[in-house]
Design an enzyme around this catalytic site. Structure first.
Site, PDB file in Angstrom:
ATOM      1  N   SER A 198       0.889  -1.248   0.078  1.00 28.44           N
ATOM      2  CA  SER A 198      -0.100   0.144  -0.121  1.00 28.44           C
ATOM      3  C   SER A 198       0.920   1.251  -0.045  1.00 28.44           C
ATOM      4  O   SER A 198       0.310   2.382   0.366  1.00 28.44           O
ATOM      5  CB  SER A 198      -0.782   0.077   1.068  1.00 28.44           C
ATOM      6  OG  SER A 198      -0.044   0.070   2.455  1.00 28.44           O
ATOM      7  N   GLU A 199       2.039   1.159  -0.496  1.00 25.58           N
ATOM      8  CA  GLU A 199       3.022   2.385  -0.309  1.00 25.58           C
ATOM      9  C   GLU A 199       2.423   3.523  -1.049  1.00 25.58           C
ATOM     10  O   GLU A 199       2.663   4.617  -0.595  1.00 25.58           O
ATOM     11  CB  GLU A 199       4.318   2.215  -0.820  1.00 25.58           C
ATOM     12  CG  GLU A 199       5.098   1.280   0.192  1.00 25.58           C
ATOM     13  CD  GLU A 199       4.887  -0.329   0.119  1.00 25.58           C
ATOM     14  OE1 GLU A 199       5.567  -1.176   0.668  1.00 25.58           O
ATOM     15  OE2 GLU A 199       4.026  -0.817  -0.538  1.00 25.58           O
TER      16      GLU A 199
END
Length: 237
Positions: free
Chosen positions: A110-111
């Site tokens: 989910s960066e």
């Protein structure tokens, strides 16, 4: 493994200790608690945002070195994934030779939702699942489950939660039947062949490697044991 940032130094030291112990022939990487790895420490990330460029690069290289150590361990490595593996947790899983998961485990990169990218773990993830699948996961930041992770090649097996330990032990036992130096060189062989196009360097290099193995003490012992119908010396209960 509460998070891969605050525990990175201890993890580095533990890997060094394992690598130096010739009696350890299989490494299982496990978690304490209900998560395999919850991802980065947000407070640490906030502090790093205030550091200068040189400090940020140095820290990123130390973190990259952690995943590199996992990937280049000479003995077989098994990630035993009992729960969620987020961010760097997926990096650890993808750097291992095998990864066994419970069906309830979930994964997410989910960066991009934080304005970041999964940079230092990307080489291991892309090698594990390929560029197209990695691109989709990197861009969407969407969660995916164990079944999808196995389909992509991130996981080697998915078993019932109460069978996770037994599956890891069965795989370890199977690996312990094999010659340790040969397994180390087999891992190196994959790295060598995968890094080059098919050509003279690969053909000559692989021929030289099998020639060395045939002449090695393990190679001679394995062939002799087979012909004599006995157990080779590296096989222990």
């Amino acid at each position: 493994m509460r998070d891969y940032c605050s525990g990175a130094y201890k993890f580095h030291a533990a890997l060094d200790q394992v690598a130096s112990d010739k009696n350890i022939r299989v490494l299982q990487i496990r978690a304490r608690g209900t998560s395999f790895c919850a991802g980065a420490d947000i407070n640490w990330m906030r502090r790093m945002a205030e550091y200068d460029a040189a400090s940020n690069i140095a820290d990123a290289k130390r973190l990259a070195g952690l995943f590199e150590k996992v990937a280049f361990m000479t003995m077989p490595t098994i990630a035993v994934v009992n729960g969620p593996a987020y961010g760097g947790g997926i990096g650890i899983v993808s750097a291992c030779d095998f990864a066994i998961s419970a069906p309830t485990a979930e994964f997410v990169l989910s960066e991009v939702k934080l304005g970041l990218i999964p940079a230092v773990i990307s080489p291991h993830i892309i090698r594990a699942i390929g560029a197209n699948a990695a691109r989709r996961l990197f861009l969407t930041g969407a969660k995916f489950g164990a079944v999808e992770a196995q389909r992509l090649g991130l996981l080697s097996d998915v078993v019932a939660a109460d069978q996770l330990d037994a599956a890891a032990e069965a795989l370890s036992k199977q690996l312990l039947e094999n010659a340790p130096e040969a397994m180390a060189e087999a891992k190196e062989l994959v790295q060598f062949v995968a890094s080059l196009p098919l050509g003279r360097a690969v053909i000559d290099g692989t021929a030289e490697r099998i020639a060395r193995r045939r002449a090695s003490a393990e190679g001679k012992e394995g062939l002799t044991a087979f012909l004599e119908k006995r157990t080779p010396s590296w096989r222990k209960d």
